[in-house]
Design a protein around this motif. Structure first.
Motif, mmCIF file in Angstrom:
data_model
loop_
_atom_site.group_PDB
_atom_site.id
_atom_site.type_symbol
_atom_site.label_atom_id
_atom_site.label_comp_id
_atom_site.label_asym_id
_atom_site.label_seq_id
_atom_site.Cartn_x
_atom_site.Cartn_y
_atom_site.Cartn_z
ATOM 1 N N VAL A 195 0.843 -1.195 0.000
ATOM 2 C CA VAL A 195 0.000 0.000 0.000
ATOM 3 C C VAL A 195 0.876 1.243 0.000
ATOM 4 O O VAL A 195 0.585 2.225 -0.685
ATOM 5 N N VAL A 196 1.966 1.194 0.766
ATOM 6 C CA VAL A 196 2.924 2.307 0.802
ATOM 7 C C VAL A 196 4.243 1.794 0.217
ATOM 8 O O VAL A 196 4.984 1.069 0.887
ATOM 9 N N PRO A 197 4.539 2.106 -1.032
ATOM 10 C CA PRO A 197 5.768 1.595 -1.663
ATOM 11 C C PRO A 197 7.029 2.139 -0.999
ATOM 12 O O PRO A 197 7.070 3.287 -0.544
ATOM 13 N N PRO A 213 10.627 -5.251 -8.967
ATOM 14 C CA PRO A 213 11.198 -4.280 -8.019
ATOM 15 C C PRO A 213 10.862 -2.853 -8.444
ATOM 16 O O PRO A 213 10.815 -2.532 -9.636
ATOM 17 N N PHE A 214 10.653 -1.994 -7.466
ATOM 18 C CA PHE A 214 10.335 -0.599 -7.779
ATOM 19 C C PHE A 214 11.485 0.084 -8.513
ATOM 20 O O PHE A 214 11.271 0.982 -9.328
ATOM 21 N N GLU A 215 12.695 -0.360 -8.238
ATOM 22 C CA GLU A 215 13.831 0.268 -8.900
ATOM 23 C C GLU A 215 13.849 -0.021 -10.394
ATOM 24 O O GLU A 215 14.525 0.677 -11.156
ATOM 25 N N ASP A 216 13.085 -1.033 -10.840
ATOM 26 C CA ASP A 216 13.023 -1.355 -12.264
ATOM 27 C C ASP A 216 11.861 -0.653 -12.969
ATOM 28 O O ASP A 216 11.689 -0.822 -14.184
ATOM 29 N N LEU A 217 11.074 0.092 -12.236
ATOM 30 C CA LEU A 217 9.954 0.815 -12.838
ATOM 31 C C LEU A 217 10.395 2.222 -13.229
ATOM 32 O O LEU A 217 11.237 2.830 -12.561
ATOM 33 N N PRO A 218 9.833 2.762 -14.303
ATOM 34 C CA PRO A 218 10.214 4.112 -14.755
ATOM 35 C C PRO A 218 9.550 5.202 -13.913
ATOM 36 O O PRO A 218 8.694 5.955 -14.389
ATOM 37 N N LEU A 219 9.944 5.285 -12.651
ATOM 38 C CA LEU A 219 9.408 6.295 -11.734
ATOM 39 C C LEU A 219 10.436 7.409 -11.626
ATOM 40 O O LEU A 219 11.374 7.342 -10.833
ATOM 41 N N ALA A 220 10.255 8.443 -12.433
ATOM 42 C CA ALA A 220 11.287 9.467 -12.576
ATOM 43 C C ALA A 220 11.392 10.369 -11.362
ATOM 44 O O ALA A 220 12.490 10.785 -10.982
ATOM 45 N N TRP A 274 4.152 7.266 -5.140
ATOM 46 C CA TRP A 274 5.595 7.015 -5.055
ATOM 47 C C TRP A 274 6.271 8.212 -4.385
ATOM 48 O O TRP A 274 6.441 9.272 -4.979
ATOM 49 N N PHE A 275 6.602 8.040 -3.103
ATOM 50 C CA PHE A 275 7.265 9.089 -2.335
ATOM 51 C C PHE A 275 8.462 8.463 -1.613
ATOM 52 O O PHE A 275 8.400 8.155 -0.418
ATOM 53 N N PRO A 276 9.555 8.261 -2.342
ATOM 54 C CA PRO A 276 10.717 7.608 -1.726
ATOM 55 C C PRO A 276 11.449 8.499 -0.729
ATOM 56 O O PRO A 276 12.172 7.995 0.133
#
Length: 766
Positions: free
Chosen positions: A47-49, A150-157, A193-195
């Motif tokens: 729910v919270v990435p 993995p989230f690191e493999d997604l295009p989340l700029a 997405w709020f890293p």
């Protein structure tokens, strides 16, 4: 071949990659078929990435057509940029299956409708997530899928909220002109997405507990709604259990009528079933529910403090606008002032009163003045009721000041869009997940768009209807996210009210026709008022109204609940039941007189017997009423005291005008002269007019006799006079001396004789 494929899939799943299984089932009953294939999400986590985590999407694709589906491909899509406006969230949720180049109009965005097509929100394909379904999906069949990446493999700029879509490609067997990679289905949702840390929203969760108070004056439940709601798995039990998991994230608000009803149930209760009153069987569940609520309230209280944490609404969540409009403002005052003391006694702890949750999210100025004068200091409204002129995201929520004739009160403004999501219809688990993600998207966009220098970052969320039944899956996840998500943190309502008022300029919207139309109907409220007037008349004759006035007054407040806006039939049944009960009580004070009372003259005394079958003394008046009223003269008799189980006889002076029998109603009166009860009917007659008529006849008869005698005598005299005149005529041979001739007084030869007195001598002899 199939065994080998299954083995490969199992290995991939164990390695955390992408998995797929193929099965053939009937499609879900409520699957939303926006295209030939419906996509159903069974799981979307976390729910919270977190940057070091992985996205997991599991679900099914359902072939809703009568043709087999070949060459099926499933893959994820993401928006290339974060969503920056809340209107874009609506656009994503309302996008049709095929999206090309048509932009929605502002009206379509506002009304949450979509054009035939518009640019695809999730415009970037995530190739790494593609799954090829080797087997055809049979008609009405479905195939399960599982995607992990993995989230690191997604295009989340960059940080923000992204549109996320599950796309299904394929071809329908037998369809002409269709490519093998035609889009057959699409489900769009969101991925927050709020890293990195951000300035969080302050989430004020309003957690109301209320029900439909269908309990009559004797405490009998007219249906099983409340008993079922507090049973295991019931609506109210689920709300308490969910709120108790995050006790300091929610702000508990309760209807005192609900607390009282459950307390009554715990001591044993009765319920109407099949037209018969029977003993209820959920007393243990009622005790357990109250205990769970008390524990949750104790857990919500900060350590080392005894401050109350439960806020209570006016009793029965009275429909204050409708009741005030019906001319019963004292009922609103009673509902407000009685709520806190009653709740404190029920729960054996202090509560916070003075809170009003406006139905429909709005309140008219007259009702605001009334509730404020009764002691309300906080009114919960929709953010649309007092919108801000500064139209930045998040402006229509938080806290504002509402002016009334008795001073300013606090207005707590629920965020309209997020609050509506809490009770949006959910047909299946997939709908629940999609609504959850939409809520997270709304909060994420607000977190990124509310100015950093805003006076407040508070966002108030609470259901539009306090008798809500949310998905436990949705709200439990959202409450957890409020604590764990970097863009949100919980805030208590008390802390919000202690904050400085946001200096935004606001406009108070008109109450509006829709808000007025949503009130309890005028005809219903007039029936309530008639019953209320009957209760006031009845209790005024009781020397000790305790135990009757309070129970019936509370029952009528329950009949005035805003709950009956959504259940008008049950509300009407409750009011009719209360009215019938009250009429039965009133009927125990009655008049026993009947028959005909006859006066010897035109006035007399009417004997009246009054019976009191109640268990307490009454003081009544009595009055005679006739139609037409002009025929009866009588003064009412007041101050007649009748002890319990006794009868009292009194006489009332009366005068009757006219000889016919007069129907008279014997009416009981309150001390102030108001009629109450059914009374009795008697007939009153007078003999005075009969005797008078007899004397008239006698006098008339005597007069007639006298007139007859006089007439006969006159006839005789006339006859005699006529005979004498005829005998003095000179031509009459019977009168030779002409003695009947007239005498000439001037005749000198006439002799004069004194016939008046023989003793008087003739004139010549004196």
């Amino acid at each position: 071949m199939h065994v080998a494929l299954a083995a490969v899939i199992a290995v991939i799943s164990l390695l955390g990659g992408i998995g797929v299984t193929t099965t053939t089932f009937a499609p879900p009953a409520h699957a939303d078929a926006v295209g030939p294939v419906t996509v159903v999400i069974d799981r979307l986590t976390p729910v919270v990435p977190r940057p070091d985590g992985r996205l997991r999407v599991e679900g099914r694709v359902v072939n809703t057509t009568s043709n087999a589906m070949d060459d099926v491909v499933i893959r994820l899509r993401l928006s290339s940029e974060p969503v920056t406006r809340r209107t874009q969230i609506t656009r994503v949720r309302q996008s049709p299956l095929d999206t090309e180049n048509q932009e929605p109009t502002p009206e379509q965005l506002d009304q949450r409708t979509a054009p035939d097509s518009w640019p695809e929100p999730a415009d970037a394909i995530v190739e790494e997530t593609q799954i090829n379904i080797d087997e055809a999906i049979s008609p009405r069949g479905q195939a399960a899928f599982a995607i992990r990446i993995p989230f690191e493999d997604l295009p989340l700029a960059e940080p923000g909220v992204y549109a996320l879509a599950i796309e299904v490609l394929g071809s329908r067997r037998g369809a002409t002109g269709e490519a093998t990679d035609e889009r057959q289905g699409m489900l769009r949702t969101f991925l927050p997405w709020f890293p990195e840390p951000v300035t969080p929203l302050q989430m004020v969760w309003l957690w109301p507990l209320a029900d439909w108070p269908a309990q009559n004056a004797d405490g009998v439940f007219l249906d099983s709604q409340t008993p079922d709601a507090i049973a295991p798995g019931g609506r109210l039990t689920s709300l308490v259990e969910t709120g108790a998991r995050q006790p300091r994230s929610v702000n508990w608000i309760a209807d005192p009528a609900l607390l009282q009803s459950v307390q009554d149930m715990s001591d044993g209760y009765q319920i109407l079933r099949g037209g018969q009153v029977v003993v209820g069987d959920r007393s243990d569940e009622a005790t357990a529910w109250l205990s769970s609520l008390t524990d949750a309230l104790n857990d919500a209280r900060p350590p080392t403090t005894t401050s109350p944490v439960l806020r209570v609404l006016p009793y029965a969540d009275i429909d204050a606008s409708a009741v005030n409009r019906a001319g019963m403002p004292t009922d609103v005052v009673r509902a407000v002032t009685s709520s806190a003391p009653l709740s404190s006694v029920t729960l054996d702890q202090q509560v916070i009163g003075g809170t009003y949750w406006a139905p429909f999210g709005r309140i008219d100025p007259e009702t605001a003045d009334l509730v404020a004068s009764a002691g309300v200091r906080t009114i919960i409204l929709s953010g649309r009721a007092i919108p801000a002129r500064d139209a930045y995201a998040g402006a229509n929520t938080g806290r504002a000041v509402l002016s009334t004739s008795v001073g300013a009160v606090q207005a707590v403004l629920r965020e309209p869009r997020m609050s509506a999501l809490l009770t949006e219809p959910q047909r299946n688990r997939s709908d629940a997940i999609e609504i959850r993600q939409a809520f997270l998207a709304e909060s994420g966009v607000l977190a990124g768009t509310i100015p950093e220098d805003a006076a407040s970052r508070a966002v108030v969320v609470g259901p539009d209807d306090i008798r809500w039944d949310p998905s436990g899956t949705v709200v439990n996840a959202l409450l957890k996210a409020t604590v764990t998500a970097p863009w949100m943190k919980p805030l208590t309502l008390t802390d919000l009210l202690d904050e400085p008022v946001n200096p935004l300029r606001r406009d108070r919207r008109d109450y509006g026709k829709q808000a007025k139309a949503a009130e309890l109907p005028d005809a219903y409220m007039q029936d309530v008022r008639r019953t209320s007037d009957e209760l006031a008349a009845f209790t005024s004759v009781l020397d000790n109204p305790i135990g009757i006035s309070d129970t019936y007054a509370a029952a009528l407040l329950r009949a005035e609940s805003s709950a009956w806006r959504s259940e008008p039939t049950v509300g009407a049944s409750l009011l009719n039941n209360i009215s019938t009960q009250l009429s039965e009580q009133v009927a125990q004070i009655g008049v026993l007189s009947e028959g005909t009372v006859t006066f010897s003259g035109d006035s007399g005394r009417v004997p009246i017997t009054i019976e009191n079958s109640l268990d307490r003394t009454v003081t009544v008046g009595v009055q005679l009423r006739a139609s037409p009223a002009i025929r009866l003269e009588s003064e009412p008799l007041q101050g007649i005291q009748v002890e319990p189980g006794k009868k009292v006889s009194v006489d009332i002076e009366a005068r009757v005008v006219g000889g016919n029998t007069l129907p008279v109603r014997v009416q009981l009166l309150t001390p102030d002269g108001t009629a109450f009860g059914e009374g009795a009917r008697i007939d009153v007659a007078s003999t005075a007019y009969a005797r008078a008529a007899a004397w008239v006849v006698i006098v008339a008869f005597i007069a007639i006799v006298i007139f007859v005698v006089i007439g006969v005598a006159r006839r005789i005299r006339l006859a005699s006079t006529s005979g004498s005149s005829n005998s003095g005529d000179s031509d009459d041979p019977s009168d030779p001396d002409n003695s009947n001739d007239p005498i000439d007084p001037n005749d000198p030869n006439r002799s004069t004789t004194n016939t008046s007195d023989p003793s008087t001598p003739p004139t010549g002899e004196r």
